[in-house]
Scaffold this motif. Sequence first.
Motif, PDB file in Angstrom:
ATOM      1  N   ILE A   4       0.837  -1.205   0.000  1.00  0.00           N
ATOM      2  CA  ILE A   4       0.000   0.000   0.000  1.00  0.00           C
ATOM      3  C   ILE A   4       0.875   1.260   0.000  1.00  0.00           C
ATOM      4  N   ASP A  56      -8.410  -2.857  -3.435  1.00  0.00           N
ATOM      5  CA  ASP A  56      -7.834  -1.749  -4.196  1.00  0.00           C
ATOM      6  C   ASP A  56      -8.862  -0.631  -4.415  1.00  0.00           C
ATOM      7  N   ASN A  57      -8.425   0.614  -4.205  1.00  0.00           N
ATOM      8  CA  ASN A  57      -9.300   1.775  -4.439  1.00  0.00           C
ATOM      9  C   ASN A  57      -8.694   2.618  -5.559  1.00  0.00           C
ATOM     10  N   PRO A  94      -7.529   2.441   0.727  1.00  0.00           N
ATOM     11  CA  PRO A  94      -8.054   1.173   0.214  1.00  0.00           C
ATOM     12  C   PRO A  94      -9.139   0.633   1.143  1.00  0.00           C
ATOM     13  N   ILE A 101     -15.491  -0.314  -5.398  1.00  0.00           N
ATOM     14  CA  ILE A 101     -14.961  -1.413  -4.574  1.00  0.00           C
ATOM     15  C   ILE A 101     -16.071  -2.419  -4.270  1.00  0.00           C
TER      16      ILE A 101
END
Length: 417
Positions: free
Chosen positions: A95, A128-129, A135, A159
């Motif tokens: 991340i 995942d964003n 996220p 999402i």
Amino acid sequence: MRCEIIAVGSELLTPSRLDTNSLYLTDRLNELGIAVRVKAVVGDDQADLAAVFSAALDRADLIVLTGGLGPTSDDLTRETVSQVLGRPLAESAQIVAALERRFAARGLRMPAINRKQALVPGGARVLDNPNGTAPGLWIDHEHRVVVLLPGPPRELKPIVETFVLPTLSTLTGGARLYRKMLKIAGRPESMVEEVTEPVYSKWADESPPIVTTILAAPGQVELHLVMVAVDGSAAEARLTAAASALETVLEGDVFSTDGRTLEEVVGDLLRESRLSVAVAESCTGGLVVSKLTDVPGSSNYVERGIVAYSNRAKVEMLDVPEHLIATYGAVSESVAAAMAEGVRTRAKTGVGMGITGIAGPGGGSPEKPVGTVAIAVSVGEETSTRTFRFPGSRDMVKSQAAQAALDLVRRRLLAIR
Ligand code: ATP
């Protein structure tokens, strides 16, 4: 699966921001047959959030939290969930790298506070964003699922669509929600309940059950039938049979079982009968013709609408005899009938409608209180009339009168078919 939704953010406790995420989530989860049993809005306070989240953990199989995943000190969802679940946070190198790439792509250095968004509770999966820095997180915890999602709807929705719903669908074995809605006119809610409850109550004990809810709106009552099932065609067949059992006890009062509005049903009947309609309105001020013309293609059967509000307009534009107004009053079945026949004759249509009433709040009398509305429908050789007494405000009287007028036309058109 029993679900609870917790929306986090002090701004959601002010009158300026609405928690719309939970509405969207409820709609999408219901489609999978997942019922949202409780939802809560909590401010940015760790103790309050811990208390609400712990209570949800005791009750629910699925807990969805939205918001509070940002980089600032008031974003506490990640920390609180980690503490309550006893799953310590650890930084995810993956991340951090994604965050750094995101800032670099905009030619910026990543502020140190954003590292907080790379913290992940032990055992969590990172969702995942693509539209933001926070996220989502999915945590399988002691036979429960806890999902953390960013607050901004444009970040949350992708999402949910790409990851959360497909994963939940696998968990629920592909079950889906099936529904059928009956729309009823001309019968108040309590009288719908009286005849339908003995029929639908036994479906609640069948497997899978059909859940029935009654909802009242001005001028119509809706019966919602809902069931959760894996086999779609069996579900549809059961709902269709259930709807027709209810139609039988409600006699001719059900106007739609396929989602159509009353104006759409009337439009279809006019088209089938090859008749056009002209409407003369007083108290509804054009609402009936407005509803009729809300339907695409209504130019095929709507000829005209006249708003004849004053007595002079009724005489001049609709040829209502003055002596009728003098003898019976402008709000009377005689005048409604003369309006329907007058507009029909002038417009040369197959159907004429006349609506005259007292929408209030002033203008009522002991004989004709506020809410008194006379409606006439002229078809073929016959003009039928009815007087209603509608309760409520000016708006409500107008909308109930418009619905009642459309329903009378529907019944007349069905009778001549
Ligand atoms: P970010 O990283 O963008 O800060 P976040 O998860 O911390 O994400 P919040 O800071 O809680 O999200 O909320 C950001 C904005 O998202 C809010 O100002 C609001 O406009 C919107 N938002 C948050 N929660 C909701 C909600 N439940 N319904 C609708 N909008 C929401």
